[in-house]
Design a protein around this motif. Structure first.
Motif, mmCIF file in Angstrom:
data_model
loop_
_atom_site.group_PDB
_atom_site.id
_atom_site.type_symbol
_atom_site.label_atom_id
_atom_site.label_comp_id
_atom_site.label_asym_id
_atom_site.label_seq_id
_atom_site.Cartn_x
_atom_site.Cartn_y
_atom_site.Cartn_z
ATOM 1 N N SER A 127 0.835 -1.196 0.000
ATOM 2 C CA SER A 127 0.000 0.000 0.000
ATOM 3 C C SER A 127 0.872 1.249 0.000
ATOM 4 O O SER A 127 0.594 2.224 -0.720
ATOM 5 N N ARG A 128 1.934 1.223 0.781
ATOM 6 C CA ARG A 128 2.874 2.349 0.799
ATOM 7 C C ARG A 128 3.529 2.519 -0.565
ATOM 8 O O ARG A 128 3.644 3.636 -1.076
ATOM 9 N N LEU A 129 3.938 1.422 -1.183
ATOM 10 C CA LEU A 129 4.568 1.483 -2.502
ATOM 11 C C LEU A 129 3.628 2.083 -3.538
ATOM 12 O O LEU A 129 4.030 2.949 -4.340
ATOM 13 N N MET A 130 2.370 1.650 -3.540
ATOM 14 C CA MET A 130 1.404 2.182 -4.498
ATOM 15 C C MET A 130 1.129 3.667 -4.235
ATOM 16 O O MET A 130 0.959 4.455 -5.170
ATOM 17 N N SER A 131 1.108 4.052 -2.967
ATOM 18 C CA SER A 131 0.798 5.444 -2.628
ATOM 19 C C SER A 131 1.915 6.395 -3.010
ATOM 20 O O SER A 131 1.691 7.605 -3.141
ATOM 21 N N LEU A 132 3.133 5.878 -3.193
ATOM 22 C CA LEU A 132 4.270 6.709 -3.584
ATOM 23 C C LEU A 132 4.295 6.997 -5.079
ATOM 24 O O LEU A 132 5.103 7.805 -5.539
ATOM 25 N N GLN A 133 3.424 6.333 -5.833
ATOM 26 C CA GLN A 133 3.409 6.486 -7.281
ATOM 27 C C GLN A 133 2.215 7.335 -7.719
ATOM 28 O O GLN A 133 1.357 7.690 -6.921
ATOM 29 N N GLU A 134 2.197 7.643 -9.006
ATOM 30 C CA GLU A 134 1.118 8.464 -9.544
ATOM 31 C C GLU A 134 -0.238 7.870 -9.183
ATOM 32 O O GLU A 134 -0.452 6.676 -9.311
ATOM 33 N N GLY A 135 -1.145 8.726 -8.749
ATOM 34 C CA GLY A 135 -2.479 8.291 -8.371
ATOM 35 C C GLY A 135 -2.645 8.042 -6.888
ATOM 36 O O GLY A 135 -3.767 8.012 -6.382
ATOM 37 N N GLN A 136 -1.528 7.839 -6.174
ATOM 38 C CA GLN A 136 -1.566 7.606 -4.720
ATOM 39 C C GLN A 136 -2.632 6.574 -4.330
ATOM 40 O O GLN A 136 -3.481 6.808 -3.473
ATOM 41 N N VAL A 137 -2.585 5.429 -4.988
ATOM 42 C CA VAL A 137 -3.578 4.372 -4.756
ATOM 43 C C VAL A 137 -3.299 3.677 -3.427
ATOM 44 O O VAL A 137 -2.134 3.387 -3.093
ATOM 45 N N ALA A 138 -4.346 3.389 -2.679
ATOM 46 C CA ALA A 138 -4.230 2.643 -1.420
ATOM 47 C C ALA A 138 -4.637 1.190 -1.644
ATOM 48 O O ALA A 138 -5.535 0.899 -2.437
ATOM 49 N N VAL A 139 -3.972 0.285 -0.937
ATOM 50 C CA VAL A 139 -4.346 -1.128 -0.934
ATOM 51 C C VAL A 139 -4.963 -1.439 0.422
ATOM 52 O O VAL A 139 -4.343 -1.216 1.464
ATOM 53 N N LEU A 140 -6.191 -1.942 0.406
ATOM 54 C CA LEU A 140 -6.943 -2.210 1.630
ATOM 55 C C LEU A 140 -7.202 -3.697 1.778
ATOM 56 O O LEU A 140 -7.466 -4.399 0.800
ATOM 57 N N ALA A 141 -7.149 -4.174 3.015
ATOM 58 C CA ALA A 141 -7.485 -5.565 3.331
ATOM 59 C C ALA A 141 -8.427 -5.547 4.530
ATOM 60 O O ALA A 141 -8.018 -5.848 5.657
ATOM 61 N N PRO A 142 -9.687 -5.199 4.321
ATOM 62 C CA PRO A 142 -10.609 -4.986 5.444
ATOM 63 C C PRO A 142 -10.902 -6.228 6.274
ATOM 64 O O PRO A 142 -11.378 -6.114 7.408
#
Length: 229
Positions: free
Chosen positions: A160-175
């Protein structure tokens, strides 16, 4: 089941540098702040689909042996729930290992179905596909009983941190990460009449009845029958 929304389906083939090629396409495309669920058609991800009602359910056929069973189950469940469903095809069968690939189990594996970097690959493909549509969240169906590193909290926080550092700042969730599969069924209130549409086999397009996925499916089916929901 109440009122159903239009069932949107899009199939996409990945062919190396050729990029995306659209197959059949129906329904609307493009929403801001998109939430995408990685959807295998198994019980855990089906419970999340019912509970969260994501904007898109994404199934990836990456060349694993039970892929066609997963795609069929996911399509059926999305149709019942009125959810948009997309399928990405990318042939990675020569990079897999274990029961999903029909090859010897790796010495690194904690279980026979381990496929190297599988969740990292699925999350990356989801990001690549939907970033242009306003993707903000990718939901993954990790639960507390997951044995693989890519279903555990350190990996999930890291990706999630890796994705958030890239364009779009996408979060990965595991509810459901801290929930057992049984507790997830209870919290989501997943209906027993949809259970027969789910698919969990690790070895073939029809339930083999003996792999870890099929055994888990049978145990959860018994749990739901005892609960008579």
């Amino acid at each position: 089941m109440g009122c159903r929304r239009t069932h949107d389906v899009r199939r996409i083939w990945l062919r190396g540098a050729a990029g995306f090629r659209d197959g059949c396409l129906s329904g609307r495309l493009g929403e801001l702040l998109l939430r995408v669920l990685l959807f295998s058609g198994g019980i855990d991800s089906s419970a999340l689909a019912y509970w969260l009602r994501p904007d898109v359910c994404l199934t990836v056929d990456y060349g694993h042996r039970p892929a066609s069973g997963e795609v069929a189950a996911a399509a059926s469940i999305c149709s019942e729930l009125g959810l948009r469903h997309e399928v990405i095809f990318v042939d990675l069968r020569h990079l897999g290992s274990g029961s999903l690939a029909g090859t010897p189990v790796s010495g690194l594996a904690r279980a026979e179905e381990w496929w190297p970097y599988r969740n990292q690959m699925l999350i990356t493909l989801a990001g690549m596909r939907f970033l242009s549509e306003g993707l903000r969240e990718i939901v993954i169906g990790a639960v507390s009983t997951d044995v693989h590193s890519d279903g555990r909290s350190p990996f999930l926080r890291g990706i999630s941190r890796l994705m958030s550092l890239q364009e779009g700042q996408v979060a990965v969730l595991a509810p459901a990460r801290r929930l057992s599969p049984e507790r997830l069924l209870d919290v989501s209130e997943f209906p027993a009449d949809l259970l027969g549409l789910t698919f969990s086999c690790h070895t073939m397009e029809f339930p083999c009845g003996t792999c870890r996925g099929c055994i888990k499916h049978a145990e959860l089916s018994n749990y739901m029958r005892r609960g008579a929901r």
